[in-house]
Structures are given as structure tokens and as C-alpha cells.
Write an enzyme that holds these catalytic residues in place. Structure first.
Site, short mmCIF file in Angstrom:
data_model
loop_
_atom_site.label_atom_id
_atom_site.label_comp_id
_atom_site.label_asym_id
_atom_site.label_seq_id
_atom_site.Cartn_x
_atom_site.Cartn_y
_atom_site.Cartn_z
N CYS A 171 0.84 -1.20 0.00
CA CYS A 171 0.00 0.00 0.00
C CYS A 171 0.88 1.26 0.00
O CYS A 171 1.84 1.35 -0.77
CB CYS A 171 -0.96 -0.06 1.18
SG CYS A 171 -2.36 1.08 1.10
N THR A 172 0.58 2.23 0.87
CA THR A 172 1.35 3.48 0.88
C THR A 172 2.71 3.32 1.55
O THR A 172 3.43 4.31 1.69
CB THR A 172 0.56 4.60 1.57
OG1 THR A 172 0.12 4.15 2.86
CG2 THR A 172 -0.65 5.01 0.75
#
Length: 230
Positions: free
Chosen positions: A102-103
Site C-alpha cells: 500500500c502506501t
């Protein structure tokens, strides 16, 4: 006796717990793997209503074979934490695989590890990779050299299987997949912007839009620090 394959998950306040607990569950089944969940100072970390305690001190970990950086709403603050970021750079320098979910890829970018490299990220924040010189890739699992990244949150499970296949071969990855009965069949086709109903997509975009200015500003500050250090 061969040394265990050391996998480090460096977590931080505001991390999305499934970003690392998903891969952790699968990698825990990998024979010969030593999994370490660490935080700055070894302090407990709250994540999505859960608190993770008994953590290793990130700054004291000497080396790892795999570093897996998870994402979460706290990634902006993590990027601004000089001690945390120094540990990411140091461990990544000696790792066989440098990875994210993800981030978490924004943190890798802020550490200067993604210049010119393709990387995945959650669809809502993918373009924030650009200020770091990274190449945003919409893939669910993306490999560029020794950089292996998963897209948004649940992609961490697919990422873990891809990583296990690299480390121990496809048969081992498939055996772990079968043992954990990972055969996703979601009740809705709303898992991506391309398949979600328009009203649902707009609802999620509106929530993310509220957080975008602060996160973009954090990315720009981190990118400026990289340029100043170059």
C-alpha cells in the site's frame, strides 16, 4: 546450520494493520523464516483499534534479508521521522528484497529507494510516488529488480505469495496458499475503481480527498529533503 531468513516489518503509529499482518501470516508459514515486527524505540503501536506490543527496537536491528514497509494513515508522519527513515535506509541497503504494501511505497520513495523504479501503491495515492522519481504502476504486485511492492492493503497477501515464490519457489508458495485456504471470492465487485459502482467510487474519493492536501504536502516536504541531501 544456516541462518534464518530474517524479515523485518517496521511499523509506526497509524499503520494499517492488515498491510503487515496479512503478509506476516503467510510468511510465518515459510520454513526457516524469522519474522521481526519493530518500531522506533520498540514502543507499542496502535493500529485500527489494535495495539501491537512486545516489538523489537527498530534502531537496534543490525540487518535483514527482507524489509517490508506497510502503509497507513500515519505514513506522512513516518516520512518526517528522521530516526525511522534512517533505519529504513540502513536496513534496505543490505536487504536481498526491499518491499512495501500500500502506501508503504511512499515511505520507500521518501527514503530515496525508488528513483526510476516501478512501484505499486493504493490506487487513491499512487500518483504521490511521482515526486520521488518513482514510476507508479497499477499492478497488484509489482517487481522492479529487488524492489517488490503490493498495491492497496489486501494486495499484501498476493504480494506475500509472490515474495515466497521468489524466496522458496512456487510450490512452497502454493502449499502455503492452500494451507491458509486463500481462494478469494468477494461478494461484491467493488474492489477497484474500475469495477466499483460509480456512487461507491465517488463516496470513497470524497473521503480520500479530505486527506489529500496534508498527505501531498508531506510527500512534497519529503521529496524536498531528498533533493537537499543529494
Amino acid at each position: 546450520m544456516a541462518s534464518p531468513l530474517r524479515v523485518v516489518f517496521p511499523i509506526y503509529p497509524g499503520v494499517t494493520q492488515l498491510d503487515f499482518t496479512g503478509p506476516h501470516q503467510f510468511l510465518a508459514r515459510l520454513p526457516g523464516a524469522e519474522l521481526i515486527v519493530a518500531s522506533r524505540g520498540g514502543v507499542p503501536v496502535a493500529a485500527d483499534g489494535l495495539t501491537f506490543d512486545g516489538l523489537a527496537v527498530l534502531e537496534e536491528i543490525e540487518r535483514c534479508d527482507v524489509i517490508c514497509v506497510p502503509g497507513g494513515h500515519g505514513c506522512a508522519e513516518a516520512m518526517a521521522d528522521a530516526v525511522y527513515m534512517a533505519a529504513i535506509r540502513r536496513l534496505a541497503a543490505g536487504a536481498r528484497f526491499v518491499t512495501s504494501v500500500c502506501t508503504g511505497s511512499l515511505i520507500l520513495g521518501a527514503a530515496g529507494l525508488l528513483a526510476g523504479r516501478r512501484a505499486a501503491c493504493h490506487w487513491a495515492w499512487r500518483d504521490l510516488l511521482l515526486p520521488f522519481g518513482a514510476v507508479p504502476d497499477p499492478g497488484r504486485v509489482v517487481r522492479d529488480g529487488n524492489i517488490l511492492s503490493g498495491g492497496g492493503v489486501t494486495a499484501g497477501i498476493d504480494f506475500a505469495l509472490a515474495l515466497i515464490a521468489e524466496l522458496a519457489g512456487p510450490a512452497t508458495a502454493q502449499a502455503i496458499q492452500l494451507g491458509l485456504e486463500y481462494a478469494p471470492a468477494p461478494p461484491f465487485e467493488a474492489g477497484s475503481p474500475q469495477t466499483a459502482p460509480a456512487a461507491v467510487l465517488e463516496r470513497v474519493r470524497a473521503v480520500n480527498a479530505a486527506a489529500m492536501p496534508a498527505r501531498r504536502a508531506a510527500v512534497e516536504r519529503a521529496a524536498e529533503r531528498l533533493r537537499a541531501e543529494a
